[in-house]
Write an enzyme that holds these catalytic residues in place. Sequence first.
Site, PDB file in Angstrom:
ATOM      1  N   MET A  31      27.873  41.850  34.968  1.00  0.00           N
ATOM      2  CA  MET A  31      27.600  43.399  34.834  1.00  0.00           C
ATOM      3  C   MET A  31      28.835  43.894  34.132  1.00  0.00           C
ATOM      4  O   MET A  31      29.151  45.070  33.927  1.00  0.00           O
ATOM      5  CB  MET A  31      27.183  44.095  36.002  1.00  0.00           C
ATOM      6  CG  MET A  31      25.914  43.600  36.250  1.00  0.00           C
ATOM      7  SD  MET A  31      25.172  44.711  37.492  1.00  0.00           S
ATOM      8  CE  MET A  31      26.304  44.939  38.834  1.00  0.00           C
ATOM      9  N   GLY A  32      29.670  42.989  33.622  1.00  0.00           N
ATOM     10  CA  GLY A  32      30.905  43.478  32.975  1.00  0.00           C
ATOM     11  C   GLY A  32      32.037  44.081  34.008  1.00  0.00           C
ATOM     12  O   GLY A  32      32.161  43.505  35.123  1.00  0.00           O
ATOM     13  N   ALA A  33      33.002  44.542  33.483  1.00  0.00           N
ATOM     14  CA  ALA A  33      34.314  44.923  34.656  1.00  0.00           C
ATOM     15  C   ALA A  33      34.884  43.717  35.100  1.00  0.00           C
ATOM     16  O   ALA A  33      35.199  43.383  36.122  1.00  0.00           O
ATOM     17  CB  ALA A  33      33.674  45.986  35.527  1.00  0.00           C
ATOM     18  N   HIS A  35      36.656  40.225  36.042  1.00  0.00           N
ATOM     19  CA  HIS A  35      37.793  39.859  36.903  1.00  0.00           C
ATOM     20  C   HIS A  35      37.915  38.315  36.915  1.00  0.00           C
ATOM     21  O   HIS A  35      36.991  37.543  36.470  1.00  0.00           O
ATOM     22  CB  HIS A  35      37.977  40.602  38.165  1.00  0.00           C
ATOM     23  CG  HIS A  35      36.649  40.163  39.028  1.00  0.00           C
ATOM     24  ND1 HIS A  35      36.250  39.146  39.388  1.00  0.00           N
ATOM     25  CD2 HIS A  35      35.651  41.288  39.225  1.00  0.00           C
ATOM     26  CE1 HIS A  35      34.851  39.576  40.007  1.00  0.00           C
ATOM     27  NE2 HIS A  35      34.522  40.680  40.236  1.00  0.00           N
ATOM     28  N   HIS A  38      34.806  36.257  37.825  1.00  0.00           N
ATOM     29  CA  HIS A  38      33.824  36.198  36.764  1.00  0.00           C
ATOM     30  C   HIS A  38      34.285  35.119  35.481  1.00  0.00           C
ATOM     31  O   HIS A  38      33.654  34.288  34.965  1.00  0.00           O
ATOM     32  CB  HIS A  38      33.563  37.496  35.869  1.00  0.00           C
ATOM     33  CG  HIS A  38      33.048  38.687  36.459  1.00  0.00           C
ATOM     34  ND1 HIS A  38      33.644  39.736  36.778  1.00  0.00           N
ATOM     35  CD2 HIS A  38      31.660  38.611  36.802  1.00  0.00           C
ATOM     36  CE1 HIS A  38      32.935  40.649  37.348  1.00  0.00           C
ATOM     37  NE2 HIS A  38      31.818  40.160  37.599  1.00  0.00           N
ATOM     38  N   ARG A 149      29.091  32.273  44.344  1.00  0.00           N
ATOM     39  CA  ARG A 149      28.624  32.561  45.901  1.00  0.00           C
ATOM     40  C   ARG A 149      28.770  33.691  46.629  1.00  0.00           C
ATOM     41  O   ARG A 149      28.440  34.259  47.687  1.00  0.00           O
ATOM     42  CB  ARG A 149      29.258  31.335  46.787  1.00  0.00           C
ATOM     43  CG  ARG A 149      28.733  29.920  46.368  1.00  0.00           C
ATOM     44  CD  ARG A 149      28.971  29.097  47.845  1.00  0.00           C
ATOM     45  NE  ARG A 149      28.771  27.864  47.343  1.00  0.00           N
ATOM     46  CZ  ARG A 149      27.396  27.274  47.172  1.00  0.00           C
ATOM     47  NH1 ARG A 149      26.384  27.843  47.608  1.00  0.00           N
ATOM     48  NH2 ARG A 149      27.531  25.996  46.976  1.00  0.00           N
ATOM     49  N   ASP A 151      27.649  36.455  45.657  1.00  0.00           N
ATOM     50  CA  ASP A 151      26.473  36.995  45.902  1.00  0.00           C
ATOM     51  C   ASP A 151      25.451  36.018  46.048  1.00  0.00           C
ATOM     52  O   ASP A 151      24.559  35.715  45.711  1.00  0.00           O
ATOM     53  CB  ASP A 151      25.920  37.879  44.666  1.00  0.00           C
ATOM     54  CG  ASP A 151      26.908  38.844  44.205  1.00  0.00           C
ATOM     55  OD1 ASP A 151      26.807  39.849  44.572  1.00  0.00           O
ATOM     56  OD2 ASP A 151      27.887  38.465  43.419  1.00  0.00           O
ATOM     57  N   SER A 186      35.874  41.906  43.405  1.00  0.00           N
ATOM     58  CA  SER A 186      34.762  42.578  43.104  1.00  0.00           C
ATOM     59  C   SER A 186      34.977  43.696  42.123  1.00  0.00           C
ATOM     60  O   SER A 186      36.132  44.249  42.180  1.00  0.00           O
ATOM     61  CB  SER A 186      34.094  43.107  44.387  1.00  0.00           C
ATOM     62  OG  SER A 186      33.155  44.277  43.913  1.00  0.00           O
ATOM     63  N   SER A 187      34.092  43.924  41.397  1.00  0.00           N
ATOM     64  CA  SER A 187      34.288  45.071  40.198  1.00  0.00           C
ATOM     65  C   SER A 187      34.562  46.433  40.962  1.00  0.00           C
ATOM     66  O   SER A 187      35.188  47.288  40.418  1.00  0.00           O
ATOM     67  CB  SER A 187      33.235  45.164  39.218  1.00  0.00           C
ATOM     68  OG  SER A 187      33.066  43.939  38.576  1.00  0.00           O
TER      69      SER A 187
END
Length: 311
Positions: A31-33, A35, A38, A149, A151, A186-187
């Site tokens: 979903m972007g943002a 870090h 990702h 993991r 999520d 986390s974003s």
Amino acid sequence: MSERPALVRTRAELSAALAGLTGSRALVMTMGALHEGHLSLVREAATLADHVVVTIFVNPAQFAPGEDFDAYPRTLDADLDALSGVGADLVWAPQPDDVYPEPTRVSIDPGPIGRVLEGASRPTHFAGVALVCTKVVGLVRPDVALYGRKDAQQLAMLRTVFRQLDIPVRVHAAPIVRDDDGVALSSRNRYLSADERTRARALSRGLRAAADLAARGAPAADLVARVVDEIDAEGGIDLDYAAVVDDETFDVLAATPGVAPADPRDSARATAAPGGGRAARILVAARVGTTRLIDNTGAALLHADDQGERR
Ligand code: AMP
């Protein structure tokens, strides 16, 4: 700085760009943002396929009214910089109309796994995730799709949905990336004040302590109690749930009051851990200030009460 990956926006641009990629494809959906969590997925993806396609899309279907869809950080320019030199070939950053060109009348019910824990707190969330992931896999047609993991319930849900709907994609799980203080990246961490950030450490601390107990043979209920103790001791944290689940089926083995136990009619059999015992996951969800955080860790359950029926 190394070059940014190619950016496409519409379905037509995506399909033209995909036609130019020869060889196998890995998909990383975000979903972007972006870090380091990702980016670790993207780096791992580059070891698994010839090309890596990254999607950046804040999916309206997985947010309920009143959740943070509008406020969710959108940082495409910085994301494209972050994706330079990590192995991404193509970025698809669609608008909602590109993903949902017509009103969607079809829905995917992910079953019992979509109703517990995160699914109980966010009743329409997993149906929205299942829908967008199935659509994007259909559009990108990757050989392998990577999910973190971090999520864990989403990962288990998608494995089940793809397997049971015979969606031809291999799912690859990537490990949780943490900051030096143990907090999972986390974003949403950007919303924490300095004081909240310090408090947030209690989540991963509690999970680590519970995993240590599991390694010494403690039953699932004790692991839940250990996480709760750590959070209570820190103070200023509004615990949503702590739970221990089977790592694949997400059957709830022990949890804080208010979490529905696994329905015996739905209950699948126990997943064996590689080194013996039952493969389990210890999960926590809590609000620190106004920010809702989730975290988890894997554990092998050795206590006789937690073994269930083996497969
Ligand atoms: P999101 O942008 O939050 O939807 O996340 C996109 C993907 O990155 C999902 O598969 C997440 O599980 C994964 N991810 C997010 N944070 C982390 C992290 N700290 N470590 C590993 N994977 C992560």
